[in-house]
Write an enzyme that holds these catalytic residues in place. Structure first.
Site, PDB file in Angstrom:
ATOM      1  N   ARG A 223      33.883  24.005  41.012  1.00 19.89           N
ATOM      2  CA  ARG A 223      33.510  25.599  40.656  1.00 19.89           C
ATOM      3  C   ARG A 223      32.987  26.434  39.520  1.00 19.89           C
ATOM      4  O   ARG A 223      33.317  25.876  37.915  1.00 19.89           O
ATOM      5  CB  ARG A 223      35.024  25.612  41.742  1.00 19.89           C
TER       6      ARG A 223
ATOM      7  N   LYS B 282      40.218  27.158  36.735  1.00 19.78           N
ATOM      8  CA  LYS B 282      40.973  26.621  37.080  1.00 19.78           C
ATOM      9  C   LYS B 282      42.194  27.022  35.373  1.00 19.78           C
ATOM     10  O   LYS B 282      41.191  27.462  34.622  1.00 19.78           O
ATOM     11  CB  LYS B 282      41.188  25.030  37.245  1.00 19.78           C
TER      12      LYS B 282
ATOM     13  N   TYR C  36      43.423  30.959  37.462  1.00 20.18           N
ATOM     14  CA  TYR C  36      44.245  30.284  37.989  1.00 20.18           C
ATOM     15  C   TYR C  36      45.126  29.493  36.665  1.00 20.18           C
ATOM     16  O   TYR C  36      44.283  28.680  36.110  1.00 20.18           O
ATOM     17  CB  TYR C  36      43.633  28.938  39.046  1.00 20.18           C
TER      18      TYR C  36
ATOM     19  N   HIS D 259      48.966  28.875  37.773  1.00 16.88           N
ATOM     20  CA  HIS D 259      49.845  27.349  37.548  1.00 16.88           C
ATOM     21  C   HIS D 259      51.298  27.050  37.033  1.00 16.88           C
ATOM     22  O   HIS D 259      51.593  26.026  36.610  1.00 16.88           O
ATOM     23  CB  HIS D 259      49.773  26.791  38.432  1.00 16.88           C
TER      24      HIS D 259
ATOM     25  N   GLU E 233      47.317  33.792  40.764  1.00 16.34           N
ATOM     26  CA  GLU E 233      48.206  33.349  41.990  1.00 16.34           C
ATOM     27  C   GLU E 233      49.262  34.603  41.632  1.00 16.34           C
ATOM     28  O   GLU E 233      50.176  33.901  42.854  1.00 16.34           O
ATOM     29  CB  GLU E 233      48.452  32.046  41.867  1.00 16.34           C
TER      30      GLU E 233
ATOM     31  N   ASP F 186      49.392  22.249  43.292  1.00 13.09           N
ATOM     32  CA  ASP F 186      49.121  23.244  42.030  1.00 13.09           C
ATOM     33  C   ASP F 186      50.838  23.745  41.677  1.00 13.09           C
ATOM     34  O   ASP F 186      50.660  24.123  39.951  1.00 13.09           O
ATOM     35  CB  ASP F 186      48.938  24.481  42.673  1.00 13.09           C
TER      36      ASP F 186
END
Length: 368
Positions: A15, A75, A94, A96, A118, A270
């Site tokens: 992505r 990410k 993101y 995490h 998130e 995740d």
């Protein structure tokens, strides 16, 4: 503001954080967008499309990080990127954090402002930047589960929907949120006998109303899970506590009780995973066995379908990215409680309670 979009370097992450239309929108607001060369290639977007949208191309990831005031990613930064993140730089992606102490400490040391997709949260508790990827991950969880139940892929040799005269596979979905609902719906559409668990009675009542007849609801507790996992062919872990580590609801003892060749798809990986025997895997090496049970625990499931995922992600993140670029992070987060809740690490301080608790670090909420 200068916005930089590097090429993702996490294993098989195809992505990109911004489509050409997203770049065009930021440029239309007066901002400068720098794309790393070929960043959008695996999502179906050529450099020429970004240039036509008004973006500029830089050849290396170092140059993108070096020039950007706001870095937009998909990410979390991986280890080679840690030294590229600098003090005061806004990183919007993101993260995490609750699943990686090394990442958390690296971002604290960097002095950057880390706004996590998130944990951007609306007043009603919904997570607008997590929803589109959760929809993708939930649908794919059922697909991957069906695939790995095939004998050549290491599973029991069960067809998810069965055939006339032969019962379908039994599927247990743990968690009735966006991921779990999408997974249950797809598994049911393939003909499986599906049970979906949640701790909310009201959520279960809603699911009972809207789900197909072959989806059954069950209150999630240790006794019910222990009884169910030993009977089913496929377990899909879809548990989420925003910004915090996922609870280990499926114990090692439960895994030992499962059928040989059964499959666990732990979408919660995740956030550390909701199965005690789970550890993160990659699209390159997605599975492993524990006690004869095949585990699939890829930490970036939507990266396998980047054309769909990138478009869906940009649709969700762009309005927030525009706010951050137009106003700067302090004003934007001061005026928007949704964005404020996205702040996880700010200039060396952990500003999100779940992250602080995960790694026993001081929690220092920022006042804006």
């Amino acid at each position: 503001m200068i916005v930089g979009v590097p090429k993702e370097i996490k294993n098989n992450e195809n992505r990109v954080a911004l489509t050409p239309s997203g770049a065009h929108e930021l440029v239309a607001h007066g901002h400068t967008v720098y794309m790393q060369a070929s960043a959008g290639e695996n999502s179906g977007f050529a450099d020429d499309e970004y240039v036509a949208a008004g973006a500029k191309i830089l050849p290396s990831i170092e140059e993108v990080y070096g020039v950007a005031e706001m870095v937009m990613k998909v990410k979390e930064p991986v280890e080679p990127e840690y030294p590229l993140v600098r003090r005061g730089q806004l990183v919007f992606t993101y993260f995490h954090f609750a699943s990686s102490e090394a990442l958390t400490r690296a971002m604290i040391a960097s002095g950057a402002v880390c706004c996590a997709y998130e944990t951007v949260e609306r007043e009603d508790g919904t997570l607008p930047l997590l929803v589109p990827m959760s929809e993708v991950a939930g649908r794919m969880a059922a697909q991957e589960g069906a695939y790995y139940l095939e004998r050549p892929r290491g599973g029991r040799g069960i067809l998810l929907g069965g055939v006339p005269g032969v019962k379908p596979a039994r599927v247990l979905v743990i968690g009735g949120g966006v991921v779990g609902t999408a997974a249950a719906r797809v598994a049911a559409g393939m003909g499986a006998d599906v049970t979906i668990c949640d701790i909310s009675q009201s959520r279960l009542a809603y699911l009972a109303e809207v789900m197909p007849a072959n989806v059954h609801t069950l209150m999630s507790n240790a006794f019910n899970l222990r009884e169910e996992v030993r009977k089913v062919d496929l377990v899909i872990g879809a548990v989420l506590i925003p910004g915090a580590s996922a609870p280990k609801l499926v114990t090692a003892e439960m895994v030992r009780s499962m059928k040989r060749g059964a499959v666990i798809v732990d979408v919660a990986i995740d956030q550390g995973g909701c199965c005690a025997t789970s550890h993160p895997t990659t699209h390159e090496n997605p599975t492993y066995y524990v006690d004869g049970v095949l585990h699939y625990a890829v930490a970036n499931i939507p990266g396998a379908v980047p054309c769909t995922s990138t478009a869906a992600l940009t649709n969700a993140t762009l309005p927030y990215a525009v706010q951050l670029a137009d106003k700067g992070w302090k004003r934007a987060c001061g005026e928007s409680m949704e964005l404020y809740r996205g702040l996880n690490v700010v200039e060396g301080k952990v500003t999100y309670r779940g992250v602080a608790e995960a790694w026993h670090l001081p929690y220092e909420p920022i006042g804006l």
